[in-house]
Design a protein around this motif. Structure first.
Motif, PDB file in Angstrom:
ATOM      1  N   CYS A 192       0.780  -1.360   0.044  1.00  0.00           N
ATOM      2  CA  CYS A 192       0.136  -0.089  -0.015  1.00  0.00           C
ATOM      3  C   CYS A 192       0.820   1.199  -0.028  1.00  0.00           C
ATOM      4  CB  CYS A 192      -0.921  -0.016   1.283  1.00  0.00           C
ATOM      5  SG  CYS A 192      -2.333  -1.392   1.179  1.00  0.00           S
ATOM      6  N   ILE A 195       0.596   2.626  -3.490  1.00  0.00           N
ATOM      7  CA  ILE A 195      -0.550   2.952  -4.299  1.00  0.00           C
ATOM      8  C   ILE A 195      -0.848   4.457  -3.847  1.00  0.00           C
ATOM      9  CG2 ILE A 195      -2.885   2.435  -4.434  1.00  0.00           C
ATOM     10  CD1 ILE A 195      -2.173  -0.554  -3.421  1.00  0.00           C
ATOM     11  N   GLU A 197      -1.838   8.668  -4.973  1.00  0.00           N
ATOM     12  CA  GLU A 197      -2.661   9.514  -5.764  1.00  0.00           C
ATOM     13  C   GLU A 197      -2.012  10.927  -5.949  1.00  0.00           C
ATOM     14  OE1 GLU A 197      -6.762   9.778  -4.621  1.00  0.00           O
ATOM     15  OE2 GLU A 197      -5.839  10.795  -2.697  1.00  0.00           O
ATOM     16  N   SER A 216       2.589  13.722  -4.137  1.00  0.00           N
ATOM     17  CA  SER A 216       1.641  12.240  -4.126  1.00  0.00           C
ATOM     18  C   SER A 216       1.408  11.867  -2.538  1.00  0.00           C
ATOM     19  CB  SER A 216       2.612  11.379  -4.367  1.00  0.00           C
ATOM     20  OG  SER A 216       3.703  10.939  -3.725  1.00  0.00           O
ATOM     21  N   ARG A 219      -3.580   6.629  -1.556  1.00  0.00           N
ATOM     22  CA  ARG A 219      -4.686   6.920  -1.939  1.00  0.00           C
ATOM     23  C   ARG A 219      -5.748   7.058  -1.069  1.00  0.00           C
ATOM     24  NH1 ARG A 219      -6.730   2.130  -6.062  1.00  0.00           N
ATOM     25  NH2 ARG A 219      -7.459   1.113  -3.912  1.00  0.00           N
ATOM     26  N   ASP A 451      -8.232  -4.548  -8.194  1.00  0.00           N
ATOM     27  CA  ASP A 451      -7.688  -3.416  -7.642  1.00  0.00           C
ATOM     28  C   ASP A 451      -6.805  -4.174  -6.249  1.00  0.00           C
ATOM     29  OD1 ASP A 451      -7.522  -1.264  -5.655  1.00  0.00           O
ATOM     30  OD2 ASP A 451      -8.497  -0.211  -7.076  1.00  0.00           O
TER      31      ASP A 451
END
Length: 490
Positions: A192, A195, A197, A216, A219, A451
């Motif tokens: 994680c 991962i 955004e 970043s 997420r 996902d």
């Protein structure tokens, strides 16, 4: 990162070079120290997955690791030490792990072999799990394996089954299993860290002029839910650790006589769940029952575990709701919602007056969880059938747009009304049976999910939900036994 000091000529350089192209130069003087950066990648995988609210099927995913002074295992480190090149970009998670320094300059050849053996065993285990991830658990290598998301979901499910599958009492988890659970979950959850955004953030230049740049962060769903799940995990382990010294004990089925601490041969009342969970050990208390302090402690821990169970269930339900509905489930839906839900329920849902899902459930007289799960599957299938018809009628791509359009135009559409009533009926059914197993749609979402982040959050919340449910049930058994004993005395 840690240095690997004082490499001896007997070290298996071929094993290191197969993972790291920067080979150790054996021609250098032995008194010269060699600095070699190492990074660790940890990927675990399992084979089977069972999507139950309160159960996990036991499987042999995680084997006990050798805890040796020369191994690189600890509570916060990876179960493996994998030397690799220093070019890996995955710094945040990999910096958690390290390799023990080999500082024994005067080791004999026998000592060298013994000190490297645990590392070699863990390295082989790491290779096997890494291969399973790349192959998607398809050992034939024909490309018919499952996705990475499903592989990691299976790994978490099977790890839970290995660590807690045989833990059936109110007592602390074995230290070795507890360490392995933390260590291997740390490896699985490290995925994680990558991962992310991109979000706009404001920075000031040297001249004071503001400038907006993209940075970043994890997420959104991971950023919110993962820290909460880690906290729930720690709280559950604390609850088990609080039962080191207790006023109750356990006996196995069939060994009821002669196992009482008081030496009494009176008949011991059996827990309420004996028929459902006949394999569980039976809790016993003294003839006088538990003390008020012990009874208060049990109630407090039960309330805590019950709140954790609700929190884990809420996270799991929210993650499942966000997962994409598989195409295979859509194609399997009936053409008519009435066929799926049945004539009796359909007539009640289409009748005039106010719709009451609770009254409908009372009229159905559901006698078991199996019937409740079957009803949930049928209602859910009919709900999506009516939603699909409504979307087709209004040429909308999503159900939310259909509801918004109907609200704006104040129209009464039969498919929209039936879909909303089916949704409320399904919600009431799950509220009445909170321990209900996951429906066919839920299992389809997990099986076909692509996902990775959602797979980790769903499986982690599911296993914590099951553990919390078991702790509540174990405490209920002890309290029931205590109440029965006190009733006998009176």
């Amino acid at each position: 990162m840690e240095k690997l000091e004082d490499f001896e000529e007997g070290f298996e350089s071929s094993t290191v070079s197969s993972l790291d192209h920067g080979a150790v130069d054996d021609d250098h003087d032995h008194d010269h120290e060699h600095d070699q950066s190492t990074t660790l990648n940890s990927t675990l995988s399992g084979r089977s997955f069972a999507y139950y609210r309160t159960n996990s099927e036991t499987s042999a995913f995680s084997e006990p690791l050798t805890d040796d002074l020369n191994s690189c295992s600890s509570e916060t480190q990876s179960p493996v030490c994998w030397p690799a090149s220093g070019r890996s970009p995955y710094r945040p998670a990999l910096s958690r792990f390290g390799v023990k320094k080999l500082t024994h300059s005067f080791e004999t050849e026998e000592d060298k072999l013994e000190s490297h053996e645990p590392m070699d065993l863990e390295l082989e285990m790491m290779k096997e799990r890494f291969a399973k991830l790349l192959l998607g658990e398809d050992m034939s290598g024909s490309g018919k394996g499952v996705s990475t998301a499903v592989t990691i979901s299976n790994a978490i499910t099977n790890l839970y089954a290995s660590m807690f599958g045989q833990h059936q009492k109110l007592e602390p988890l074995h230290p070795e299993k507890k360490m392995m659970w933390k260590r291997e979950m740390n490896c699985l959850l490290s995925v994680c860290d990558y991962i992310v955004e991109f979000i706009p953030t404001s920075h000031s230049l040297q001249n004071g002029k503001p400038m907006e740049v993209m940075s970043s962060r994890p997420r959104a769903d991971i950023y919110i839910n993962l820290p909460a799940l880690k906290k729930l995990d720690a709280l559950l382990l604390e609850i088990l650790d609080s039962f080191k010294e207790t006023e109750f004990w356990y006996v196995e089925q069939g060994n009821m006589s002669g196992n009482s601490r008081s030496g009494s041969f009176r008949k011991i009342p059996l827990p309420q769940r004996k028929d459902e969970k006949w394999w569980l050990p039976i809790p016993c208390v003294s003839p006088e029952g538990l003390s008020e302090k012990a009874r208060k402690h049990l109630r407090q821990k039960r309330d805590s575990a019950n709140q954790i169970h609700k929190a884990a269930m809420a996270i799991n339900s929210s993650i499942l709701a966000e997962m994409e509905i598989p195409h295979t489930y859509i194609t399997s839906l009936p053409k008519c919602g009435r066929t799926s839900v049945g004539d009796t329920i359909y007539r009640y849902m289409t009748s005039g007056g106010k719709f009451s899902p609770d009254h409908l459930l009372d009229c159905l007289n559901i006698s078991s969880e199996h019937e409740a799960l079957e009803l949930a599957d049928r209602v859910e299938a009919s709900m999506y059938t009516w939603r699909r018809k409504a979307c087709a009628s209004y040429s909308k791509s999503s159900w939310e747009k259909v509801k918004q359009h109907v609200a704006e135009t104040e129209r009464v559409d039969k498919n929209v009304v039936l879909a909303e009533r089916a949704d409320s009926l399904l919600f009431s059914l799950k509220q009445r049976y909170p321990e209900l197993s996951q429906t066919t749609l839920d299992t389809s979402k997990i099986q076909y999910n692509m996902d990775v982040g959602q797979a980790i959050l769903e499986s982690y919340s599911r296993v914590l939900e099951g553990l919390a449910f078991n702790i509540v049930a174990w405490i209920d058994d002890v309290l029931y036994e205590d109440k029965s004993m006190r009733n006998q005395e009176s």
